[in-house]
Write an enzyme that holds these catalytic residues in place. Sequence first.
Site, PDB file in Angstrom:
ATOM      1  N   HIS B 182       0.481  -1.505  -0.004  1.00  0.00           N
ATOM      2  CA  HIS B 182       0.153   0.291   0.036  1.00  0.00           C
ATOM      3  C   HIS B 182       0.803   1.233   0.510  1.00  0.00           C
ATOM      4  CE1 HIS B 182      -3.217  -1.946   1.744  1.00  0.00           C
ATOM      5  NE2 HIS B 182      -3.853  -2.492   0.664  1.00  0.00           N
ATOM      6  N   CYS B 283      -3.687   0.454  10.126  1.00  0.00           N
ATOM      7  CA  CYS B 283      -4.321  -0.922   9.553  1.00  0.00           C
ATOM      8  C   CYS B 283      -5.416  -1.325  10.277  1.00  0.00           C
ATOM      9  CB  CYS B 283      -3.128  -1.351   9.174  1.00  0.00           C
ATOM     10  SG  CYS B 283      -2.592  -1.428   7.936  1.00  0.00           S
TER      11      CYS B 283
END
Lengths: 950, 294
Positions: B182, B283
């Site tokens: 990411h 996250c």
Amino acid sequence: MTTEVGPETEVKKESEQLGADAVNEKREEATESQENQKSEKTLSEEAQSTPSPELATQSSPSSQKKEKDPPEGKGISRFIPPWLKKQKSYSLVEPKDEAKKKPVEERQAAEERESQLPEDIAQPKGNLEEATIESQQETKKNDKEEEKHSVSSADTQPAKEDNKESEAEKVANEQEEQQKVEEKRETKEVQTAEIKLEKAPQKALKKIKTVPCKVMLLDGTEYSCDLEKRAKGQVLFDKVCEQLNLLEKDYFGLLFQDNSDQKNWLDSSKEIKRQIRSLPWLFTFNVKFYPPDPSQLTEDITRYFLCLQLRQDIASGRLPCSFVTHALLGSYTLQAELGDYDSEEHNNHYISEFQFAPNQTKEMEDKVVELHKTHRSLTPAQADSHFLENAKRLSMYGVDLHHAKDSEGVDIMLGVCANGLLIYKDRLRINRFAWAKILKISYKRSNFYIKVRPAELEQFESTIGFKLPNHRAAKRLWKVCVEHHTFYRLVSPEQPPKAKFLTLGSKFRYSGRTQAQTQQASNLIDRPAPYFERTSSKRVSRSLDGAPVGITDQSLLRDFSAATVGPAGDIVFAGEAVGQTKLKNGEGRDVNGSPTKIPQLELTQDEKKLASRAEGPCTAASDADKSSHETLNIVEEKQQAEVGIEETVVIDEINRGKMQAVTGAGETRKVEHLSKKDSSSLSSDSSSSSSSSSESEDEVVGEYQPHHRAAEDIIREEQEENEDAKRKEECATKVIQSVETVQEGSKVTVEHTQVTAKALAQENAVAIKTGEKNVMEEGKQDLRAEDEEEQLKINGDGSHVDIDVVPQIICCSEPPVVKTEMVTISDATQRTEISTKEVPIVQTETKTITYESPQFDGSSGGDAGVLLSAQTITSESVSTTTTTHITKTVKGGVSETRIEKRIVITGDADIDHDQALAQAIKEAKEQHPDMSVTRVVVHKETELAEEGEE
Amino acid sequence: MAGLSSSSSGGGGGGGWSLGRCSHAVVRALPESLRQHALRIEKGQEVDFARAEREHQLYVAVLKSKLGLQVLELPADESLPDCVFVEDVAVVCEETALITRPGAPSRRKEVDAMKKALESLNLNIIEMTDENATLDGGDVLFTGREFFVGLSKRTNQRGAEILADTFKDYAVSTVPVYDSLHLKSFCSMAGPNLIAIGSTEAAQKTLKTMQQMSDHRYDKLTVPDDAAANCIYLNIPGKGHVLLHRAPEEYPESAKVFEKLKDHMLIPITNTEMEKVDGLLTCRSVLINKTSEL
């Protein structure tokens, strides 16, 4: 009188509905109203105050022409009221009237109307006939209602005027009764016409050099004034700011729509009439440079106008924001305009009269009210400040968006803002170039380039190119970039480039004050806070609904569509902005049955148009004439001005001469012919592909005003460009003059050679070409392409030569001439016309001339550079084969474009080839001292054959 | 209605100062299936599930007890091995929540529980229903002034477009993500105008891209370890700048860099086990700032 026939059809309709007498009266009123004003309100009022009968009695033959126009207007006006088309029709009518007036005025100089009679009469008849024919055709074609039909016919009539030639056959088909009716009309019409005439002379005496001017203000009101014809943009802008009591005016500007419906900023340093080609002069007052921090503005009144602008931006969707932000900004608007929330006074419905968002929901309105309640005790100025503090943070605040494509043809948007250039794909920002990173901005044809400072670890600047929809769009973007860069980033404006650059590029520079300067000036403002009345944004929103506002706000949004549709409608003619939009649609409908067809026609029917391109020159001439007519009642003045100014004039003259030769009539006749040609071409396009240029000349019925207009528009643009070119040339050199003389001589060959040789020369040549094209009517698209490419190459040479790194702002290579051509070519709509012009290039001898820029490659493009592209374009015309080979290479950070052009001319030895070549080279050298002719190879052959280039 | 007005000001763009404002957090328990079935870029060490649970409990405790956030804890779903990484399924900015369409098909169902949770918070919910769009919240960096969306294996252009349509007030710029899962695998916000960034070439390159794309000038905080550049910045009333960063035991060199932030209240967080399945600090939570009382 066949002429009568045209009106007859209309009359019948009218008579059926209303009765001839009533019809006539109405017509008169309508005509007057049209003349006086474009607004509906004015129409009604004026209609009441219609001219006195006395005038009517005085009618003279000359007036008949005018009469014809008025009847159109009348018919239109009647039908119009129920229809939105009113404005359209008006707009259409006006031009005619003006045109008529112009000739009349000219002749009137003597004030002898009667003398005019014979010519005028004959023409009017022809026009009427044509008109009738057109209307008939339309009826056949279109199943539309009679009313609509009549409207359309009215629209078409202007075009009809052009066609003077008798279409007796068609007329014969028409019923005699109709003719009778028409005659009645004519008489009435004549009366009106006379009235007009009288008025016109008076105007001429009093305000000979003034032009009526309207400016839509940010609060939705309209400011009107008369401007001296030669006034520069600054004069109008100052007037408006004075009216608004605005001192911090450097953030603002005036917008106008060009012929292709694109919005352009009025250059305050140039004469208005050089920038806006159509009448009336319509502008919108807008924020041009959005202050990054509105709290830095000195006066509340400035912030207020900024608020008004932003409210438009937001309501139109141009400035996107979230639901919450819509509601918040809306609540501040309410607070500023209504004051504290009053539960008694502000019921649930008070809010729905405001427009806060493009898609306003009840939920949003509820939220707005909820927030409005929380702003209690905020003064209007405070509410505005809060509004601005929130609005300025929006990511699209102050971003001027332009449609473009990247090098791979992907649709993107280029956003010009205070900090630089933003690149968007869809709604995503995919790149950004801060002004500090940009070394140079340029455009060539429809391509827009930025040269970017080398990134870290990189040695070479890179040049990034974008494809704009057309040349004008590229130029517009370039100008906006230059202006934004100067305003936000420089302390003081740059001086225009030196004369040396003039030949190659636009000398345009931002001439106003920079942000730094205006802030400095603002600090010196010493006056008590001016009182001003805040107009309810209700009104603003309403205005938004109307066309005028639309010009401002929606132009951006509609850039694309407008670009395609644009050509169809002439803003100029339309009295009102609203009218304009309507006109476009209406025209499209009338002609094709659907508005959208217009663009299609252009695209699809290029060939057809090509066939009819003979019009091109004619149209050009017509444009000139029209513009003059349109501009004012004061025809003479305009003509003089135009003639005096630019090459365009010359071209026009040439065209005129041709036209005259054909017609054998005066300028007015020429105009008519031009219009006729246009209409005919249009008709041919729509009706049948078979129709050729010859047909157009034959004066087939001109059904399509829209087309006609489109043609006109195109022409206008060309003229503008030509003008630009002329300007440049004027500044730069006198070469043009020589060219002009050549053109006048109408020796195409020489000019063509010149064209090949020179970029500038090309412009001139192009103009010439257009004129010639009439002759060469068999225009081929290939030729167009060639011309375009040639231009590109040429431009490319100039621009590519960019070795000069330092200047942040750029010189763009925009040979004015090239622009014109470019423009035409670039626009899909315009293409046809353009092609026409280009086609004429042909007649010449076989000569190969290669000019290379000595600076870069001494020799051919055999550098170690990377070959970007190579193109070979071949066009053929009856007598000429032109082969253009363009090679683009990138060496280091520099791109080079080599253009080799080979022209094979099959001539009858009428031309002195040597002389022509010598002339061409000479001129090329004069115009481009930086360029060298590497080789000139001349082969003279009897047969057409491509001869060795180098 | 004071609350409303403040929220509204946030709606107007918020500047960089609303960054880190936070009243609520949504977290989710980790399922045992994470051990075996959680997606990971490359096979590595096995996850010590018990330790992972402890780490997560500590993480939640910091948010809840230490920082005083109202934490919504969603139950684990064994059929969704990655469900603990709630950041990927929702992007919340001010009063609007975009329910994403995760790039990994196995994670698509994770959105359901999140949607319900956010609805319970009375947020404006936007769902990404376009089947051509994928977006992981881990690819979305909100700086307080604008969005950067990493175009990665999990996030595509269409997903970014929808995000841009959802948060119209803000510029949304796309940046390519090269070697990482990411965008936020190597960067995050460490302060109102401060971007923490890893030291790898890819990370630095991406930062340069972001800097070029932005009208704003961000300070950067370069840390030696990419994974350590993923930290959580909060601005809690009464506590000021708060930064949750990786523990010195894990990334000592990077921790030293964070420790230079004198104005921040630094809270080291251990994330050893989750990182084995590519999970970083951001996250595991969706942070929400509800200004108006529910």
